[in-house]
Design an enzyme around this catalytic site. Structure first.
Site, PDB file in Angstrom:
ATOM      1  N   GLY A 318      40.663  38.350  39.198  1.00 51.43           N
ATOM      2  CA  GLY A 318      39.208  38.243  39.223  1.00 51.43           C
ATOM      3  C   GLY A 318      38.791  36.924  39.855  1.00 51.43           C
ATOM      4  O   GLY A 318      39.514  36.337  40.673  1.00 51.43           O
ATOM      5  N   SER A 319      37.646  36.412  39.460  1.00 52.73           N
ATOM      6  CA  SER A 319      37.033  35.280  40.161  1.00 52.73           C
ATOM      7  C   SER A 319      37.722  33.944  39.957  1.00 52.73           C
ATOM      8  O   SER A 319      37.345  32.960  40.598  1.00 52.73           O
ATOM      9  CB  SER A 319      35.558  35.163  39.762  1.00 52.73           C
ATOM     10  OG  SER A 319      34.840  36.278  40.238  1.00 52.73           O
ATOM     11  N   THR A 320      38.715  33.843  39.069  1.00 51.53           N
ATOM     12  CA  THR A 320      39.466  32.587  38.994  1.00 51.53           C
ATOM     13  C   THR A 320      40.211  32.342  40.304  1.00 51.53           C
ATOM     14  O   THR A 320      40.545  31.204  40.631  1.00 51.53           O
ATOM     15  CB  THR A 320      40.449  32.590  37.817  1.00 51.53           C
ATOM     16  OG1 THR A 320      41.293  33.743  37.907  1.00 51.53           O
ATOM     17  CG2 THR A 320      39.710  32.615  36.484  1.00 51.53           C
TER      18      THR A 320
END
Length: 734
Positions: A318-320
């Site tokens: 995801g956005s990490t």
């Protein structure tokens, strides 16, 4: 008569001759044996010695496992195995029997102290032609207290064999890291012997280092194996204890983490929780835990998950992942925080989450803060370039396992063949990596570009106290420069501190936190991304203090039950915030320096354009609140010339409709400014900071309206915020 007498004399003579001959032969045999010491080709002395020479085992201890400060995580402790003597030849004095006499009574009483039914105990006691019996697992690993209680029953023939058992004093404590042991029975010509064998985690992989070797002593005994009088024990082979293994885990930090996971797991019931705390300067892992987990002594919970999720499971981050896309762009001088893009979708492949308005022009820095997929697709594909971005995925180590000293580590899998895969990888979809890979890569951001290999084994110490193996911190790459790392930390800090930042719930009083949120969709059995508020892997990776990070932490929750009012950030911040803050304080890491107070008189902005006034005040460090939708300042509070503290709110009034701001968290002083400049009738209850207001934010206000606010101290504000029912779509769909 005479004939009869003669026959008797003849018979007697024959018998005398036969017995004399037999006696002569026996005498010769005796003299021969005495002279040669042999009989039937065997040396009798050796045969007698073999029969009455016994060997007694001297128990050795399996090596202990310690935390970084020497506190025991796992060690061997004394235990006892229950034994019943059945052979009645052991009893010499009938008033003091040494074998089981009343089997029914014995089974009845023992069933109350070991986990075995009376009937099964009785079955063992009724075995024939055996000297003694034991009672399997229920009769092993008995505590000293249980032993004393059974001894108090004074049951004939019941005795104990001293043994050892593996003791885990902290209970559930990094269980998938440490592992557990079992006792295995090995049958050979010498009999049945038990061996302690590691079955999972470090107990398994370090078996050769932890394994003990029992000693033995040879002695002469009677038929029952007891030492004969006036005989000395001889030929002692000393036991060899296992090596001691000291880990990088810190009991305090691990306990902080376990406690927080327990609370969150109970409240939100996620399918999985994963958390890692590490030192970015060295790569040492201070804490690693997950849910579901298990108790290493009872094995309770083990069947739910055998894997160490932090290293044995990879998934879409995801956005990490945007952290590393950002770092690559900054290193290549391709990130302009003030450059702009249009939100919405990127070439039909990706789109922004519902928290970002579509078709709006915003800066790339705001795109980072709000976690825009379009922003990072643009950065990776157009500013950085797909090929160059791919190089950085390798530099950050996402293709290969980290090599951490834990078993069964898997690596990442980068999907980068098709254009759509290249685009989605830039913001964390499609490509899969592990949590420990993210920790390793994130250490480069926190450690001035130097990427540290993670490790959990600090050193191995032999029974004599000598260090035979020690892990040295290792730099496994430098994907970015120190200056780039500093810039990225500053950008990531705004994700937590900015008003629209998706990470604002991860702020910690006294420390500046830099980090990034992540929300990865879950692929269902049908191969499609699942729908629904709960069907995400929520994650956060952060560091503190931002100026010189001493700790980095990754935490993730899979499909928690959020209900209607909670978000993924509520789940993860309940782990990250207390663990990070408590750990920093425990390590005596001082809070961030407080800026010097700057005192200056405020200018007169009356008749100045609202844009110019706002820019000037924000540049001076003030927070500006605008009432009205006009273009020119008509009034201000405080008045021109007032002396203010840096960061204090300035209220600017314009013409046009005025709407009520959200006063939550405001001080009474700032609320009074709004009331004064907008001519509101202010009424207050309590002290501290605003938790309630009667006029809803966004409501049109007019002169003379009643404004009622409720204030509470800061700690009550935190509790109130946790109980807030305001739905945060931006964080749910990050």
């Amino acid at each position: 008569m005479y004939v009869k007498q003669r026959n008797m004399n003849t018979g007697a003579a024959i018998l005398i001759v036969l017995f004399g001959l037999l006696f002569f032969l026996l005498s010769c045999r005796f003299v021969f044996i005495q002279a040669t010491g042999e009989a039937g080709g065997e040396v009798l002395a050796a045969k007698a010695q073999a029969k009455y020479t016994k060997y007694r085992t001297i128990d050795a201890s399996r090596g202990s496992i310690l935390d970084s400060r020497g506190t025991v995580i796992a060690e061997d402790t004394p235990s006892y195995s229950l034994v019943a003597i059945l052979d009645d030849s052991m009893t010499v004095d009938q008033d003091n029997p040494q074998h089981v006499v009343d089997k029914e009574e014995t089974a009845e009483k023992l069933s109350k102290y070991i986990d075995l039914e009376k009937s099964k105990i009785l079955d063992r006691l009724q075995k024939e032609d055996v000297f003694q019996v034991e009672f399997g697992a229920p009769g092993r690993d008995l505590s000293h207290k249980t032993k004393q209680e059974i001894e108090a029953l004074k049951l004939p023939g019941i005795t104990f064999r001293k043994d050892t058992k593996r003791f885990y004093p902290n209970g559930v404590f990094a269980s998938h890291v440490v592992g557990y042991v079992e006792k295995k029975a090995n049958t050979s010509k010498k009999g049945t012997e038990t061996e302690t064998v590691g079955m999972l985690g470090l107990e398994k992989t370090l078996q050769p280092l932890l394994k003990e070797t029992d000693g033995k002593v040879k002695f002469e005994s009677d038929r029952w194996g007891f030492l004969l009088p006036n005989k000395k024990e001889e030929k002692v082979v000393p036991p060899k204890n296992g090596n001691t293994v000291q880990l990088t885990l810190d009991k305090k930090i691990q306990t902080f983490l376990e406690d927080s996971l327990n609370q969150v797991y109970k409240e939100y019931q996620p399918k999985e929780l994963i958390a890692i705390v590490a030192n970015p300067k060295t790569g040492a892992i201070y804490a690693m835990a997950q849910r579901p987990t298990f108790h290493p002594t009872t094995r309770e919970g083990l069947s739910q998950n055998w894997k160490n999720l932090a290293i044995e499971e990879n998934f879409e981050p995801g956005s990490t992942m945007k952290v590393f896309t950002l770092a690559a762009a900054v290193e290549e001088d391709k990130f302009n925080p003030n450059g702009t893009f249009v939100t919405g979708s990127y070439k039909g492949v990706s789109s922004d989450h519902s928290g970002i308005p579509r078709g709006k022009t915003i800066t790339f820095l705001e795109g980072l803060q709000r976690s825009s997929n379009v922003a990072f697709a643009t950065i990776a594909m157009e500013h950085l370039g797909a090929d160059k971005f791919r190089e950085y995925l390798t530099k950050f180590g996402f293709e290969q396992p980290t090599g951490i000293d834990l078993p069964n580590e898997v690596g990442g899998k980068i999907l980068y063949k098709w254009k759509s895969e290249k685009i989605t990888t830039s913001f964390g979809q499609g490509t899969v990596i592990t949590p420990i890979q993210q920790i390793q890569a994130f250490s480069a951001i926190a450690n001035d570009g130097k990427m540290r290999k993670p490790y959990v084994i600090d050193k191995v110490i032999d029974p004599n106290g000598e260090i035979i193996k020690e892990t040295k911190p290792e730099v496994v790459g430098q994907p970015i420069s120190a200056s780039t790392a500093e810039k990225v930390r500053n950008y990531l800090e705004t994700v937590v501190s900015a008003e629209k930042g998706t990470g604002r719930k991860y702020s910690i009083e006294g420390y500046k936190v830099a980090g990034k949120t992540g929300t990865a969709q879950i692929i269902g059995d049908d191969g499609r991304y699942q729908e629904g508020k709960n069907n995400y892997l929520f994650s956060f990776i952060g560091m503190a203090p931002k100026e010189d990070p001493q700790l980095i932490m990754y935490v993730a929750a899979l499909q928690p039950e959020l209900g209607e009012t909670k978000t993924g950030a509520d789940v993860l911040s309940a782990i990250f915030n207390p663990v990070m803050k408590s750990s920093l304080q425990y390590l005596n890491i001082k809070p961030s320096d407080i800026k010097e107070v700057k005192a200056k008189g405020i200018e007169d902005f009356t008749s100045v354009s609202i844009t110019r006034a706002q820019d000037q005040l924000q540049k001076d460090g003030y927070e500006v609140i605008i009432l009205g939708n006009g273009n020119q300042v008509t009034n201000q509070s405080p008045k021109p010339g007032s002396i203010l503290l840096e960061g204090e709110k300035i209220i600017l009034l314009t013409n046009g409709d005025r709407k009520m701001p959200d006063l939550t968290g405001w001080s009474l002083r700032d609320v009074m400014k709004v009331a004064k400049i907008a001519n509101l009738d202010l009424n207050t209850a309590g002290s501290g900071y605003v938790t309630k207001q009667n006029i809803k934010p966004g409501t049109k206000i007019s002169n003379g309206m009643y404004c009622i606010i409720e204030l509470k101290p800061p700690e009550e504000m935190v509790k109130k915020e946790e109980e807030s029912k305001e739905k945060d779509e931006e964080e749910v769909h990050d």
